[in-house]
Scaffold this motif. Structure first.
Motif, PDB file in Angstrom:
ATOM      1  N   ARG A  46       0.842  -1.200   0.000  1.00  0.00           N
ATOM      2  CA  ARG A  46       0.000   0.000   0.000  1.00  0.00           C
ATOM      3  C   ARG A  46       0.878   1.250   0.000  1.00  0.00           C
ATOM      4  O   ARG A  46       1.899   1.313   0.690  1.00  0.00           O
ATOM      5  N   GLY A  50      -1.867   4.612  -3.889  1.00  0.00           N
ATOM      6  CA  GLY A  50      -2.571   3.377  -4.234  1.00  0.00           C
ATOM      7  C   GLY A  50      -1.742   2.178  -3.837  1.00  0.00           C
ATOM      8  O   GLY A  50      -1.702   1.803  -2.667  1.00  0.00           O
ATOM      9  N   THR A  51      -1.050   1.560  -4.805  1.00  0.00           N
ATOM     10  CA  THR A  51      -0.199   0.416  -4.515  1.00  0.00           C
ATOM     11  C   THR A  51       1.068   0.485  -5.361  1.00  0.00           C
ATOM     12  O   THR A  51       1.130   1.221  -6.350  1.00  0.00           O
ATOM     13  N   GLU A 187     -12.278  -6.279   3.725  1.00  0.00           N
ATOM     14  CA  GLU A 187     -11.958  -4.852   3.682  1.00  0.00           C
ATOM     15  C   GLU A 187     -11.642  -4.406   5.101  1.00  0.00           C
ATOM     16  O   GLU A 187     -12.437  -4.586   6.020  1.00  0.00           O
ATOM     17  N   GLU A 196      -7.361  -0.343  -0.620  1.00  0.00           N
ATOM     18  CA  GLU A 196      -6.825  -0.958  -1.834  1.00  0.00           C
ATOM     19  C   GLU A 196      -6.709  -2.463  -1.605  1.00  0.00           C
ATOM     20  O   GLU A 196      -5.940  -2.904  -0.748  1.00  0.00           O
ATOM     21  N   CYS A 199      -3.276  -6.263  -1.765  1.00  0.00           N
ATOM     22  CA  CYS A 199      -1.956  -6.078  -1.168  1.00  0.00           C
ATOM     23  C   CYS A 199      -1.508  -7.406  -0.538  1.00  0.00           C
ATOM     24  O   CYS A 199      -2.321  -8.268  -0.206  1.00  0.00           O
TER      25      CYS A 199
END
Length: 225
Positions: A46, A50-51, A187, A196, A199
């Motif tokens: 993360r 974003g990633t 989540e 996001e 991950c």
């Protein structure tokens, strides 16, 4: 029997961890050809935007070899930039400071290893221990009955359910009878605004630490229920 087929990964994402936990038998496909598109050498983390991926460099001349025969490229210092990336993106996570000394020592030990597989499995074992996860797996290279055709392998082993690695169609042969696991991506609160998915488990570990089970338990509770 539920069979899970995956390439070895040092930090799986939650989907791949889910099929490992749900399967009765897990086979790591170390005899398959290494691919830059796979996650044998990389993991998604993360970031504020974003990633992004963290990567283990591979020796150029080994890129067409089987995963078990691929060597890491230690010609330049790659561990320090990787650790700086983790520090920059996770230093405000709740449990980052708690694990940072051990994580740092683990990654710095990379230079004691030549082959990617051995180091990768060492890191995975350490992360699983931190998260109190226990998974028994077999290496394809040790199985006389192993076949790169997942349909044939599934029949040989008597599997009635076959799970395959998430989004692996670009580097692994896909089975005709591949099953979709009972999976809904958990989540959870991340250290940056928004959420996001996809991950790797480092994201869960740094945020939840010893309470990572609050997330990993969700990966199997539907099935057990």
């Amino acid at each position: 029997m539920k069979l899970a087929l995956l390439t070895p990964q040092f930090a799986p994402n939650l989907y791949d961890l889910s099929i490992m936990l749900q399967a009765n038998r897990v086979i790591l496909q170390d005899v398959e050809r290494w691919s830059r598109k796979s996650r044998t050498h990389r993991a998604q983390i993360r970031t504020p935007e974003g990633t992004q991926w963290i990567n283990i460099p591979i020796r150029t001349e080994d890129r067409k070899k089987a995963i078990k025969d691929v060597r890491m490229d230690h010609s330049e210092d790659w561990v320090s930039p990787l650790l700086r990336t983790l520090d920059y993106n996770y230093r405000n996570s709740i449990y980052y400071d708690f694990y940072e000394p051990e994580i740092k020592a683990d990654w710095e030990s990379a230079y004691d290893y030549t082959y990617l597989m051995k180091f990768m499995l060492y890191i995975q074992k350490r992360l699983f221990r931190f998260m109190d996860i226990n998974i028994d797996y077999e290496m394809a290279s040790t199985l006389p009955e192993y076949n790169s055709n997942p349909n044939l392998l599934s029949r040989k082993l008597g599997a009635d359910t076959l799970y395959q690695e998430h989004d692996s169609r670009h580097y692994l042969r896909q089975a005709e009878q591949k099953s979709t696991p009972d999976f809904e991506h958990p989540e959870y609160h991340q250290h940056f605004e928004g959420f996001e998915p996809w991950c790797c488990i480092l994201d869960v570990l740094f945020q939840f630490g010893p309470e990572s089970f609050r997330i990993t338990d969700q990966l199997v509770e539907k099935v057990e229920g």
